[in-house]
Each structure stands twice: as C-alpha cells, then as structure tokens.
Design a protein around this motif. Structure first.
Motif, PDB file in Angstrom:
ATOM      1  N   VAL A 212     -79.553   6.714 -41.889  1.00  0.00           N
ATOM      2  CA  VAL A 212     -78.933   5.934 -40.814  1.00  0.00           C
ATOM      3  C   VAL A 212     -79.355   6.458 -39.445  1.00  0.00           C
ATOM      4  CG1 VAL A 212     -76.908   5.299 -42.193  1.00  0.00           C
ATOM      5  CG2 VAL A 212     -76.830   7.352 -40.751  1.00  0.00           C
ATOM      6  N   LYS A 213     -79.324   5.548 -38.481  1.00  0.00           N
ATOM      7  CA  LYS A 213     -79.450   5.878 -37.064  1.00  0.00           C
ATOM      8  C   LYS A 213     -78.149   5.458 -36.391  1.00  0.00           C
ATOM      9  CE  LYS A 213     -84.056   6.790 -36.306  1.00  0.00           C
ATOM     10  NZ  LYS A 213     -84.617   7.904 -35.525  1.00  0.00           N
ATOM     11  N   TRP A 214     -77.546   6.368 -35.609  1.00  0.00           N
ATOM     12  CA  TRP A 214     -76.295   6.074 -34.921  1.00  0.00           C
ATOM     13  C   TRP A 214     -76.560   5.566 -33.505  1.00  0.00           C
ATOM     14  CZ3 TRP A 214     -71.523   5.797 -36.932  1.00  0.00           C
ATOM     15  CH2 TRP A 214     -71.317   6.370 -38.195  1.00  0.00           C
ATOM     16  N   HIS A 215     -75.849   4.494 -33.136  1.00  0.00           N
ATOM     17  CA  HIS A 215     -75.919   3.902 -31.797  1.00  0.00           C
ATOM     18  C   HIS A 215     -74.488   3.766 -31.266  1.00  0.00           C
ATOM     19  CE1 HIS A 215     -80.125   2.125 -32.313  1.00  0.00           C
ATOM     20  NE2 HIS A 215     -79.806   2.477 -33.546  1.00  0.00           N
ATOM     21  N   PHE A 216     -74.297   4.096 -30.004  1.00  0.00           N
ATOM     22  CA  PHE A 216     -72.990   3.954 -29.351  1.00  0.00           C
ATOM     23  C   PHE A 216     -73.205   3.100 -28.101  1.00  0.00           C
ATOM     24  CE2 PHE A 216     -73.100   7.847 -31.765  1.00  0.00           C
ATOM     25  CZ  PHE A 216     -71.943   7.756 -32.532  1.00  0.00           C
ATOM     26  N   LYS A 217     -72.775   1.844 -28.185  1.00  0.00           N
ATOM     27  CA  LYS A 217     -73.057   0.859 -27.160  1.00  0.00           C
ATOM     28  C   LYS A 217     -71.912   0.813 -26.144  1.00  0.00           C
ATOM     29  CE  LYS A 217     -76.927  -0.624 -28.955  1.00  0.00           C
ATOM     30  NZ  LYS A 217     -78.209  -0.414 -28.260  1.00  0.00           N
ATOM     31  N   SER A 218     -72.224   1.050 -24.884  1.00  0.00           N
ATOM     32  CA  SER A 218     -71.202   1.067 -23.842  1.00  0.00           C
ATOM     33  C   SER A 218     -70.583  -0.315 -23.681  1.00  0.00           C
ATOM     34  CB  SER A 218     -71.827   1.502 -22.505  1.00  0.00           C
ATOM     35  OG  SER A 218     -70.901   1.312 -21.450  1.00  0.00           O
ATOM     36  N   LEU A 219     -69.259  -0.388 -23.828  1.00  0.00           N
ATOM     37  CA  LEU A 219     -68.546  -1.642 -23.615  1.00  0.00           C
ATOM     38  C   LEU A 219     -68.272  -1.877 -22.130  1.00  0.00           C
ATOM     39  CD1 LEU A 219     -66.083  -1.622 -26.655  1.00  0.00           C
ATOM     40  CD2 LEU A 219     -68.251  -2.829 -26.390  1.00  0.00           C
ATOM     41  N   VAL A 261     -74.450   1.554 -36.808  1.00  0.00           N
ATOM     42  CA  VAL A 261     -75.512   2.246 -37.530  1.00  0.00           C
ATOM     43  C   VAL A 261     -76.596   1.257 -37.935  1.00  0.00           C
ATOM     44  CG1 VAL A 261     -74.190   4.200 -38.444  1.00  0.00           C
ATOM     45  CG2 VAL A 261     -74.200   2.040 -39.704  1.00  0.00           C
ATOM     46  N   GLN A 262     -77.818   1.750 -37.970  1.00  0.00           N
ATOM     47  CA  GLN A 262     -78.892   1.100 -38.702  1.00  0.00           C
ATOM     48  C   GLN A 262     -78.965   1.785 -40.057  1.00  0.00           C
ATOM     49  OE1 GLN A 262     -81.824   1.728 -35.329  1.00  0.00           O
ATOM     50  NE2 GLN A 262     -82.637  -0.191 -36.184  1.00  0.00           N
ATOM     51  N   ILE A 263     -79.174   1.037 -41.116  1.00  0.00           N
ATOM     52  CA  ILE A 263     -79.104   1.575 -42.471  1.00  0.00           C
ATOM     53  C   ILE A 263     -80.417   1.311 -43.203  1.00  0.00           C
ATOM     54  CG2 ILE A 263     -77.872   1.495 -44.677  1.00  0.00           C
ATOM     55  CD1 ILE A 263     -75.424   0.455 -43.128  1.00  0.00           C
ATOM     56  N   MET A 264     -80.960   2.350 -43.833  1.00  0.00           N
ATOM     57  CA  MET A 264     -82.209   2.264 -44.590  1.00  0.00           C
ATOM     58  C   MET A 264     -82.023   2.975 -45.927  1.00  0.00           C
ATOM     59  SD  MET A 264     -86.019   3.786 -43.595  1.00  0.00           S
ATOM     60  CE  MET A 264     -86.193   2.833 -42.094  1.00  0.00           C
ATOM     61  N   SER A 265     -82.331   2.325 -47.018  1.00  0.00           N
ATOM     62  CA  SER A 265     -82.209   2.969 -48.327  1.00  0.00           C
ATOM     63  C   SER A 265     -83.327   3.983 -48.512  1.00  0.00           C
ATOM     64  CB  SER A 265     -82.266   1.917 -49.439  1.00  0.00           C
ATOM     65  OG  SER A 265     -83.579   1.377 -49.530  1.00  0.00           O
TER      66      SER A 265
END
Length: 482
Positions: A212-219, A261-265
């Motif tokens: 996974v890649k974690w992203h935190f998008k500012s609201l 998250v972006q998810i990759m198997s």
C-alpha cells in the motif's frame, strides 16, 4: 598523475562501493551485514547534539483518526476493526533541512509524521508532504543531507553543494521537480497533503499481504506561498506555520485530512512494469485508485512544546499487527536510523516518555539505561526464556506471513534502472503554463552561483524529462544547453 585517494570507512578499510547497499537481489530487502551502511547511518545520527539531524523545526497537535470504510479484508489491525472507530493520534509537521531557529517558509519538503496510539501499541507513519524522495538507497542519505545543511568551510548554505549532488543523482529529478513547483512552499501546514511516501503493507487475518501507499488529502484544500511572500514572511514571521496551526486549533478550526491507500497485491507487484518499492516513483492512480480509509482531525494543541513536540519520537519501526513494512530500501534504512537517532538524541528509554509511551500495556525484558522510569521491571526476571508462568511469552499468532526472497547478496547497482525521467516529465506536462514558468524561475533562481559544469549536467536531466523543461531552465539562466 597523482595516485587516486581511496575512500575508506572510519576504521581505515577501503570502501568498494559507496553507492549501493547490500540487498538480497536487485529488489530485495537490505542485509544487516552491510557494515558500511550501518556505520554511515549510525555516525550520521550522532553528528549533532541534541537537535534532530533532520526535521529539527516542527509543530505538532493531537487529534483522532476515525475509520470511514471497512478494510478488514486487507488488515487485521484492531484500529481498523469497525467503521466509526476512533484512535488517538499525534501529528508532527516539520521542515527537513533547517535548524530549530529556521524559517517555516523555506523551500523544503515538509515532514508529515503520525503516531497512532492504538490498543495494540504505537504505529508510526513517518512521511512527507511529497509522494516521492530524492534518493532510493539509504547509503546516500548522509551525503544528501550534508548538501542541504551548511558548508564545512563557510558554514553557509551552498547551492553548489545541493546542485552538484543532484546533478550526480539523476533519480532525484522527480522530487526536485516537486520541490521547485508551486507546492514547494506550502501556506502553513494545514493546506498541504501528506504521504507515507514509501510502500508499506497491510496484512489480513488470513495472512494475506497487500502492498500500500498512504495518502492524506487536506480537506482544507491546497494553498501555497509565492516565493516573494515566503521570503517576506521569513523575515517578519519565521514561525508562520507554527503560529497558523496553533491559532487555528485554539479557535476551534480543526484541520482534517482524508486518509486513503493505494492497494497492490503481491502478484501485481511481481508483474509491475516498475519496481513498486522505488520511493523516487509513484504508482499510477488510474491503475491503483485511492481507497478512502478514514479521516484525521487535529483538535488539541500540546501543553508543553519541549515535552510533547521536541521529545516526540517517530520511527517507521513502530508497527502493530496487521500493518507492516516492505522491501523499499530507503524505508528499511529508516527502520534502523530513526530509532537509533532517538536512542542517541533523547535516550535509551525514549519510549517511556509520556508523549511516546503506548496507551496499551507494555511487557518487555528491557531494563536499565539512562532515564529508566517507573519500577524498571521490579523484581521480575530480566531474561527470556524463563521458568515462570506469569512472565511475558512470545506469541507466534502475530507473526507476519513469510516474504519470498531471491537473488545473490551483493551491492546491486541501484542505477541499472535508468528510467529517472518519465515520472518527472509526466509531472511537468501536467502543469499549466503558469506553473511551468514558476517551476523554471524557481530553479533558475536557486542555481545562481552554481558552476557551469554542474549547471550543464543538471540541465541534461531536465531535458531528458522533457525538452521544454531543460530548454526553459537554460533560457532562464541565460546559458546554452550543451
């Protein structure tokens, strides 16, 4: 011709390769027997007393992480167990290269470090406001940070050092493009995104691993400072970002970020056209779309800056069951370096300080050392295995699934992958004409006084990313592209 000077380690032994860490195969994890890497990182961590070597100036606040989507098919971590569940967090923002007294508005990546106080222990995501980084092998980290600090002769910041290193490091082109774009100087900490940057993993109750890649998008949206305004604020209010964050929370304007998250198997990773563990590159959001997980909200300022911000210790080695690491070489180097830096900077028992202490029970056989708090284990055994039924025992049920490895142990050349430019070029072409002009002018201004040899070498990197990129910077500098 004079004889070449051979690079050695501190003990005098010659160094055969100062560019590549030892790993199990080209993409495999790093090896603990890489004494050269460990010596460089351990020495680097001890170069300053007692300020953080990087991320020295920071601001932090407490808040909550609230689950908004069920991801239990991917992770058995208890903090994700129910939609609506809340976990207490501490989020620390920082600049990277400046000292504690530096200005908040310098052009620099911003640290974005989150400590989740979960019921299974503390989990830290130690990221930045950029999805990529300048280098992809931790062996180069001390060298890189030296170029961002002060020249050993003049004790001044040196554009020559910075661009000389970058011009010899084509893999930095993507992050350099991000840094000198309009997002290179965020308008405080509330109006920027955060990223885990590295590839991490989630592990299900069935023992299935996903990358996974974690992203935190500012609201709050994205707001950036124009270079001239950033310079003005550096002179009139160098604590601008700290002041803005603190005041907003005091007013009840609690900043929020959407956690995705972006998810990759593992199978997808094996077949991926690029190394999915290369922190100088991103994953396509068309191929791996963002999946919302929760919302971060900051709602309380620390009561004492030193106790709760300066002594806060974040380390990617802090993981809990259901979340994990990856073969990302930079991440693996940070797993050692961050915890080691805290042992040096704060002390052997830094985890016992209130801001770092888990909210869950701690049962360990570690004893003694400076600043051992509490009963120091009392009269209980300080060794394991032992014969006593009421002492802590290992729990195999928490073991991660095996990670297949392959490849001979060697210092694999990280630059055998020569695609340094496609991501930077794609980013450049996504920019508006105004954004491209700002990027080019920012770079040209930062290269003032840099030697022509370094300028020409760096221009070739920009040109290979996109001809208009290289030609634009050359024109702004008033030089011919060689």
């Amino acid at each position: 011709m004079s004889e070449e000077t051979v690079l050695t380690g501190a003990s005098g032994a010659p160094v055969a390769d100062n560019q590549n860490s030892r790993s199990a195969g080209p993409r495999g994890p790093l090896l603990l027997d890489d004494f050269h890497l460990l010596e460089k990182l351990a020495h680097f961590n001890r170069e300053n007393i007692p300020e953080r070597r990087v991320h020295a100036k920071g601001s932090a606040a407490y808040g909550t992480f609230t689950v908004t989507r069920d991801i239990t098919q991917y992770s058995c971590a208890k903090l994700f167990s129910d939609v609506g569940k809340q976990t207490q967090v501490l989020l620390r923002f920082s600049t990277v290269g400046g000292e504690r007294g530096s200005a908040d508005t310098e052009r620099d990546p911003r640290g974005f470090a989150i400590k989740f106080y979960t019921e299974e222990g503390n989990w830290d995501i130690v990221g930045n406001n950029t999805p990529v980084f300048f280098i992809r092998d931790p062996l180069k980290f001390p060298d890189f940070i030296h170029t961002q600090k002060r020249h050993p002769h003049s004790n001044l910041k040196s554009a020559q050092m910075m661009w000389d290193f970058w011009s010899h490091s084509p893999e930095a082109t993507h992050q350099v493009t991000v840094l000198f774009s309009d997002r290179g100087i965020p308008d405080g900490y509330r109006f920027m995104h955060g990223f885990g940057s590295h590839t991490f993993s989630l592990i299900s109750a069935d023992g299935e691993r996903h990358w996974v890649k974690w992203h935190f998008k500012s609201l709050q949206g994205i707001r950036n400072l124009a270079p001239a305004e950033a310079v003005r604020l550096a002179g009139t209010d160098p604590d601008y970002a700290q002041r803005d964050l603190f005041a907003a929370i005091e007013r009840g304007e609690y900043p929020k970020w959407r956690a995705c998250v972006q998810i990759m198997s593992e199978a997808q990773a094996q077949a991926h056209h690029e190394n999915p563990f290369d922190v100088t590159k991103t994953w396509s959001q068309k191929e791996y779309p963002l999946v919302e997980v929760g919302v971060l909200e900051l709602s309380r300022n620390p009561l004492n800056y030193f106790a709760e911000v300066e002594q806060a210790a974040f380390a990617p080695s802090n993981v809990v069951p259901g979340v994990g690491l990856s073969p990302d070489k930079m991440l693996q180097g940070r797993v050692f370096a961050y915890a080691d830096a805290h042992r040096y900077r704060i002390g052997t028992n830094h985890q016992q300080l209130p801001v770092n202490a888990p909210r869950s029970p701690v049962h360990t056989y570690q004893r003694d050392g400076a600043m051992a708090l509490g009963s120091n284990g009392g009269s209980a055994p300080n060794y394991e295995p032992n014969s006593y039924s009421n002492t802590p025992k290992q729990a195999p049920r928490y073991a991660e699934p095996a990670l297949p490895l392959s490849g001979a142990a060697a210092r694999w050349n990280q630059r055998e992958d020569t695609d340094y430019y496609s991501h930077a070029g794609a980013l450049f072409r996504l920019m508006s004409d105004a954004q491209k002009a700002l990027l080019i002018n920012n770079i040209a201004g930062a290269m003032a006084g840099v030697s022509s040899e370094v300028v020409q070498r760096q221009l070739q990197h920009f040109y290979k990313a996109d001809p208009a990129y290289g030609e634009g910077v050359a024109a702004a500098l008033g030089v011919m592209l060689g």
